[in-house]
Each structure stands twice: as structure tokens, then as C-alpha cells.
Design an enzyme around this catalytic site. Sequence first.
Site, PDB file in Angstrom:
ATOM      1  N   SER A 125     -40.996 -14.573  -0.181  1.00  0.00           N
ATOM      2  CA  SER A 125     -41.298 -13.126   0.379  1.00  0.00           C
ATOM      3  C   SER A 125     -39.861 -12.301  -0.438  1.00  0.00           C
ATOM      4  O   SER A 125     -39.864 -13.183  -2.030  1.00  0.00           O
ATOM      5  CB  SER A 125     -41.466 -12.450   1.381  1.00  0.00           C
ATOM      6  OG  SER A 125     -42.353 -11.497   0.980  1.00  0.00           O
ATOM      7  N   ASP A 302     -43.134 -13.737  -4.236  1.00  0.00           N
ATOM      8  CA  ASP A 302     -44.627 -14.173  -4.135  1.00  0.00           C
ATOM      9  C   ASP A 302     -45.107 -13.365  -4.567  1.00  0.00           C
ATOM     10  O   ASP A 302     -46.617 -13.522  -3.964  1.00  0.00           O
ATOM     11  CB  ASP A 302     -44.496 -14.378  -3.283  1.00  0.00           C
ATOM     12  CG  ASP A 302     -44.688 -13.465  -1.794  1.00  0.00           C
ATOM     13  OD1 ASP A 302     -43.840 -12.892  -2.036  1.00  0.00           O
ATOM     14  OD2 ASP A 302     -45.267 -13.911   0.091  1.00  0.00           O
ATOM     15  N   ASP A 304     -47.059 -11.036  -3.555  1.00  0.00           N
ATOM     16  CA  ASP A 304     -47.593 -10.543  -2.712  1.00  0.00           C
ATOM     17  C   ASP A 304     -47.877  -8.733  -2.554  1.00  0.00           C
ATOM     18  O   ASP A 304     -48.225  -8.212  -2.867  1.00  0.00           O
ATOM     19  CB  ASP A 304     -48.557 -11.117  -1.663  1.00  0.00           C
ATOM     20  CG  ASP A 304     -46.702 -11.436  -1.002  1.00  0.00           C
ATOM     21  OD1 ASP A 304     -45.933 -10.903  -1.362  1.00  0.00           O
ATOM     22  OD2 ASP A 304     -47.401 -11.501   0.632  1.00  0.00           O
ATOM     23  N   ARG A 305     -46.375  -8.467  -3.274  1.00  0.00           N
ATOM     24  CA  ARG A 305     -46.152  -6.738  -2.843  1.00  0.00           C
ATOM     25  C   ARG A 305     -46.103  -6.171  -3.873  1.00  0.00           C
ATOM     26  O   ARG A 305     -46.028  -7.040  -5.267  1.00  0.00           O
ATOM     27  CB  ARG A 305     -44.539  -6.381  -2.308  1.00  0.00           C
ATOM     28  CG  ARG A 305     -45.018  -7.264  -0.815  1.00  0.00           C
ATOM     29  CD  ARG A 305     -42.653  -6.473  -0.416  1.00  0.00           C
ATOM     30  NE  ARG A 305     -43.524  -6.611   1.091  1.00  0.00           N
ATOM     31  CZ  ARG A 305     -41.808  -6.140   2.136  1.00  0.00           C
ATOM     32  NH1 ARG A 305     -41.580  -5.898   1.642  1.00  0.00           N
ATOM     33  NH2 ARG A 305     -42.787  -6.402   3.459  1.00  0.00           N
ATOM     34  N   LYS A 400     -52.311 -10.226   0.723  1.00  0.00           N
ATOM     35  CA  LYS A 400     -51.541  -8.723  -0.283  1.00  0.00           C
ATOM     36  C   LYS A 400     -51.886  -9.362  -1.353  1.00  0.00           C
ATOM     37  O   LYS A 400     -51.029 -10.588  -1.862  1.00  0.00           O
ATOM     38  CB  LYS A 400     -51.154  -7.273  -0.517  1.00  0.00           C
ATOM     39  CG  LYS A 400     -49.586  -8.143   0.293  1.00  0.00           C
ATOM     40  CD  LYS A 400     -48.596  -7.311   0.885  1.00  0.00           C
ATOM     41  CE  LYS A 400     -47.996  -8.259   1.535  1.00  0.00           C
ATOM     42  NZ  LYS A 400     -47.659  -8.155   3.066  1.00  0.00           N
TER      43      LYS A 400
HETATM   44  C1  G1P Z   1     -42.702  -6.606   6.625  1.00  0.00           C
HETATM   45  C2  G1P Z   1     -43.650  -5.272   6.440  1.00  0.00           C
HETATM   46  C3  G1P Z   1     -44.668  -5.745   6.832  1.00  0.00           C
HETATM   47  C4  G1P Z   1     -45.517  -7.129   5.960  1.00  0.00           C
HETATM   48  C5  G1P Z   1     -44.439  -8.186   6.216  1.00  0.00           C
HETATM   49  C6  G1P Z   1     -44.127  -8.857   5.547  1.00  0.00           C
HETATM   50  O1  G1P Z   1     -42.692  -6.758   7.337  1.00  0.00           O
HETATM   51  O2  G1P Z   1     -42.752  -4.237   6.901  1.00  0.00           O
HETATM   52  O3  G1P Z   1     -46.198  -4.220   6.834  1.00  0.00           O
HETATM   53  O4  G1P Z   1     -46.649  -7.372   6.094  1.00  0.00           O
HETATM   54  O5  G1P Z   1     -43.206  -7.541   5.987  1.00  0.00           O
HETATM   55  O6  G1P Z   1     -44.220  -9.111   4.060  1.00  0.00           O
HETATM   56  P1  G1P Z   1     -41.510  -6.433   8.986  1.00  0.00           P
HETATM   57  O7  G1P Z   1     -39.998  -7.231   8.309  1.00  0.00           O
HETATM   58  O8  G1P Z   1     -41.021  -5.110   9.020  1.00  0.00           O
HETATM   59  O9  G1P Z   1     -41.961  -7.427  10.551  1.00  0.00           O
HETATM   60 ZN    ZN Z   2     -44.036 -10.898  -0.516  1.00  0.00          ZN
END
Ligand code: G1P
Ligand code: ZN
Length: 583
Positions: A125, A302, A304-305, A400
Site C-alpha cells: 500500500s 496501490d 486505493d487511498r 477503497k
Molecule cells: C491503516 C488505516 C486504516 C486502513 C488501513 C489500510 O490501518 O488506519 O484505516 O484501512 O491502513 O489502508 P492501521 O495501520 O491503522 O491498522
Molecule cells: Zn493503499
Amino acid sequence: MAAIFQIFRKETSPCEGQKPGTSGLRKKVTVFKQPNYLENFVQATFNALPSDKVKGATLVVSGDGRYFSKDAIQVIIKMAAANGVRRVWVGQNGLLSTPAVSAVIRERVGGDGSKATGAFILTASHNPGGPHEDFGIKYNMENGGPAPEGVTDKIYANTKTIKEYFIADLPDVDISIIGVTSFLGHEGSFDVDVFDSTSDYVKLMKSIFDFNSIQKLLASPKFTFCFDALHGVAGIYAKRIFVEELGADESSLINCTPKEDFGGGHPDPNLTYAKELVARMGLGKGNTQAEPPEFGAAADGDADRNMILGKRFFVTPSDSVAIIAAYAVQTIPYFASGLKGVARSMPTSAALDVVAKHLNLKFFEVPTGWKFFGNLMDAGLCSICGEESFGTGSDHIREKDGIWAVLAWLSILAFKNKDNLNGEKLVTVEDIVCQHWATYGRHYYTRYDYENVDAGAAKELMAYLVNLQASLPDVNNIIKGIRSDVSGVIQADEFEYKDPVDGSISKHQGIRYLFEDGSRLVFRLSGTGSEGATIRLYIEQYEKDSSKIGRDSQEALAPLVEVALKLSKMQEFTGRSAPTVIT
Ligand code: G1P
Ligand code: ZN
């Protein structure tokens, strides 16, 4: 056709620490390169699936193109063949964004009518990439969403007892060229189908949004735009969609050529890491950019964000999802007949709740992680959802979707300006957000991340905060001693979620302190890190008074921040006097 391929059974033994996190297994490349490490995880996954989802099945294998992906794809292809998979679909050069994988699983139909039943997505990611950085692998299911906990638990259990894996003696397949390569095995043929990484996804986006009206917006000389892919996979979609389909100028795109190491950067679209975009948009300290673009956006490795920016203006992800939901029916054809419901993750601000109430929509608060939205969407309960962590999306797929969010904002801007494209001044991102606050109130919001903290210390801090919750009077005494101008805590607990669809219960999903005036403090440990622990602290304050909605957010939140840091003894436990990242 070449000689019949042979299948080899290789002996192996468990590798430590293969428990998938919030979003798959993420580790340093050096860990993934250890003998049998990748193979064990892939075999453990095959063994965790029902046999008809492996034997004779069609699987997608691709990712964000980070370092080690190409090697991993060849290994997975050979193991898929050995485990009886019928065909593997690979995006050209091994590239597919996470949302595109989800779209491919749900939408793509092969020449012979085949449909994919799952995917290995190769990504960590928003984590950096390169020989000394992170790699990751996650499995998505037939609905296009991440494997649910029941499956990831099984995968993990399998990694702890694994004794063998299977691999075929196939030659490497050239994944840079589109086309099908067929191999003959003892049990029939096995195909590797390399296809265009963008076409299925572009087709889906065109079926959701009104490209025509966005095109008009982009054609207006008053509208200027900048998209930063941070050298991630979003770049290939940005070129196809923003430039080729919508007519944006090529110069609107920055860092849109995917790189294995993301140019040495951190491919995370936030104010800290998307430095070049932030500077272009006239944000950040000492910025001298004369005339920033009207609209700016970035996506992570990737894709998605997403991060949405206006000229010298930052849209919080919590506000972004609320605003998209508020305008969806009017501006996005896919939602024309109404929204089924909306949802947010627990730490995300309550901006969406207020919109849901106003529009009389079904509303859900789920734990962190996209997988919880999937069940709601599969059951037809949710159309739009989002997380404070720069994740926004809808039920068009089960991930997402960064480019989707950008198109949603472009749709809102196109709608707001449709009779105004030749007018004096365009309605800006900032105007839209300020109007929203004036209607619904503003949720001041910030998140502090303490990355790579000693894991033991992080656990102690969390345990301390849970213990403290036993007595609200004590909590309130401590808070009074810190700041007398902060309201009292009326509820303190650990967030627990009962899935309304399958009844499953998820406990310990974040420590909450809820204040009388609607303010919140939330503490969680990250489930996506690859080393040590990351503590996330979420701070939120609701302001309905329209004369007070225009303050600087860090300034408005300063009293609550002070309370959070002192109440949790952050510095005492972690040794850190400041967070690594503030968003
Ligand atoms: C983090 C984000 C969460 C998201 C995830 C994957 O997870 O806080 O909202 O879904 O990345 O992108 P975390 O590292 O907090 O467990
Ligand atoms: Zn991502």
C-alpha cells in the site's frame, strides 16, 4: 506447445510471523526473500480456500509494481499451476491498482466466459518500496474484497503447520507483453493471460460518472488541476482517465510513472509525504507558489487511498466522504436513484453521521479496515463509505478507490460550476467545504501517529488507558488538572462491533474517550506496520456555531491534544516528545 510441465512437492517448515494484518501480510523485502517465505504463505492461502476456488479456477495476480513484485508473480504463477488453477490473469507488467483488482474480479469476463474467483494482490500500500523497504501480499475473494477474518485466520493457522508446497517447472512468463501463454500439464492446460491493466477499470468508471460534464470542467481555462501518483500504480490510470478520456493536460500529472521504489519516497497521500503536490497547491510552510491549481489530488502506492486539496486548502478525509455523500445523488449518475446507506470507520469523524441524519440515510460505524464495509455492501446496506486514513469509496467495488474519489470531487466541482464555466470566478473546493460546514457544522479533526515505537511500550500505554477507563470520576479529575476548559468525559470504552449481517463480533477495536460536548479521543495500535508498533491518536471536536467554524484546526484542537498527551502519558511510555506524522 512445450513439453508437459511437472509438479514438484517441496518440503518446507513454518516461517515465524506470517499473521496477516489489517490488510494482508506486510514485511520487509529481506524477510520475503528468505527461503520458502513467500511460497509458504501462498501455499497456506491455497490450502485455506475451498478446493473449487483453486482447482480449475481463474485467479488474478498483480499489484502496485513495487520492488520484488515481478519475482513474486513468477513464483505465484508456478505455484498456481501446481495447485490445479486453470488460468492466471496478470495485468501488463504485473500492474493493477488494488481497486482495479477488485473491479477485475467483479467485472472482467475472459474470452471463454471465465470469471475470476480471487486474487493475490502484491502491495504494501502506502509503505515505501525497494530492496530494504516493504513488500506485501493479500488475498481478495470472489466479491472483490479482502479475505474476511475467518479466511485470514485459517491462512495464519496453516502457516504454522505447513510441511510442503507445490510448484511447477514452468519457464518465466513475459508479463510485459499482452497475450495468453498456454502450458500443458498432466491434468490439462494452464493459461497465463496478460491483459491491459486499465481497460476494465476505465470502463467501470465511465459507467459510474458523467465524463461529459467533467470534461467540460477540465476544458475551462479557469480550472486548473494537478494529480500526484507519488510514483505508484495510480499513474497509469491517471494518464488513461484524466488525460486521454477527460482531456486534461499531460502537465497536470506529476510522478505518474510507476517506480519500484516510488522514487525513494513514501507513497502516502497526506500533507507530510505528498510534498511536491502540497507545495504546488500553495500549502505548507514558507510556500511561495504564486498561482496554485484550483484542484489537487494524490493517491497512494496501490491507488486505493486519496488526498483532496483545493488551492491552499486541505480537505480532511472525514469531511471528504461526508461531502461526497451529501452531493452523490445530484452529481454522480451511479447514485441517481438514491443511496442505500453510508458508513465510516470508528475513528473517522462524525461529519458523515450528520449528513446521514439530515438525509435520513442508514448509517453504520464499523471498526478500522475496509473489509467491514464489504459485508454491508454485499447485503445492499451501504453505498458510500470512508475512513479518516484517506480512504473513500463506494459499492462499485469492494476496496477503497483513490481515482474514484478524485472523479467524485471533479463531479461535484463540475456540478457546482456547470452554469459558471465562463463566469467571473469558479466555485472552489474551499467554497464547497465551507458551505458544507455552514450547513452541517464542522468537525475539527487531527490524527497523531507515533511510528515504530517499542512494541512493549505501546502495549503498556494501551493497557494503562484501558485500566483508566474503570473510573470516570478519576478520568475527569485528571482531565480537570490538565485543562479546565475541556468538557467532561461521559463514556470511556473499547470499541466493539457486531456485524449486522453475519453477527460476528470484533472486540478491542480502539480505546475511546467520549466527551460531553461531542469531542472524542481515540487510541489504537496500527495493524498494518511491518516493524515495531505504531500508536494512532485521533482527536475530534464538533463545532456547530457558524462564527467558530473558520479556525485553524491545530489551534482549535490544542486543548484536547494537550489532554490526550498528558492523559495517556504518551511521552512517559514511548519516550517520544512529538509524533512522527500529524494529519
Ligand atoms: C491503516 C488505516 C486504516 C486502513 C488501513 C489500510 O490501518 O488506519 O484505516 O484501512 O491502513 O489502508 P492501521 O495501520 O491503522 O491498522
Ligand atoms: Zn493503499
